[in-house]
Design an enzyme around this catalytic site. Sequence first.
Site, short mmCIF file in Angstrom:
data_model
loop_
_atom_site.label_atom_id
_atom_site.label_comp_id
_atom_site.label_asym_id
_atom_site.label_seq_id
_atom_site.Cartn_x
_atom_site.Cartn_y
_atom_site.Cartn_z
N LYS A 120 0.84 -1.21 0.00
CA LYS A 120 0.00 0.00 0.00
C LYS A 120 0.87 1.26 0.00
O LYS A 120 0.65 2.18 -0.79
CB LYS A 120 -0.92 0.00 1.23
CG LYS A 120 -1.86 1.18 1.27
CD LYS A 120 -2.55 1.30 2.61
CE LYS A 120 -1.61 1.91 3.62
NZ LYS A 120 -2.22 2.11 4.94
N ASP A 138 -6.36 1.20 0.81
CA ASP A 138 -6.33 1.31 2.28
C ASP A 138 -7.72 0.95 2.81
O ASP A 138 -8.59 0.49 2.05
CB ASP A 138 -5.89 2.72 2.71
CG ASP A 138 -6.98 3.74 2.44
OD1 ASP A 138 -7.96 3.43 1.73
OD2 ASP A 138 -6.86 4.88 2.95
#
Length: 210
Positions: A120, A138
């Site tokens: 991420k 996320d």
Amino acid sequence: MDTKNRNKILCCLSNANKNPITELSFKTPFELLISVILSAQSTDISVNKVTSQLYAFAQKPEDIIYLGINRLKCFIKNIGLYNLKARYIIQTCEILLKKYDGIVPNCRKRLESLPGVGRKTANIILNTIFNKKTIAVDTHVFRVCNRTHFVLGNTPLEVEKKLIKVVPDIFKLKFHNLFVLHGRYICKSRNPKCKTCIINKYCEYDSKYR
Ligand code: SF4
């Protein structure tokens, strides 16, 4: 969800926010990297509070190394998991200096080799700093995608892979921030604001207010 609805959602969100940007404060790629490491399981607001003081003293990897782990911990002690994050940041700075002349690398493999940097975070850096068409998933992106049925997936990676396939290239650069902001302020985890949501008529959430 079909392609037509997805594109309607993208156009609506994009028209409402032509230039969606991260709410993390940063002036350099290095500062963004550190802020994203700090933001794991913490809010952008809490990260900005500590980094406004930290970055006044340390803007480069060598500054953080000079600061040392104990003083670094003092700066970031109001952030969750600060002991672990302090260790990651020191190790990351050491690697940046040793291997990359103190410069944040622009390749996923190198980014993900840094302590505290997962997929991420790498996606956020590649997208925000290097304008790569990556999509970071996320908690907000994951929730909004599944709730609206934009794409469905059991894991962030599954959602990311589907997004890369279905999001048109022209929206890929801004997709992460568009969905993060929508999730943070409208399609909240608890009590989503369906009544005033601009994508209500395209959203396929079963419990939305109609
Ligand atoms: S209508 Fe409700 S569930 Fe759907 S995107 Fe908007 S806030 Fe989220």
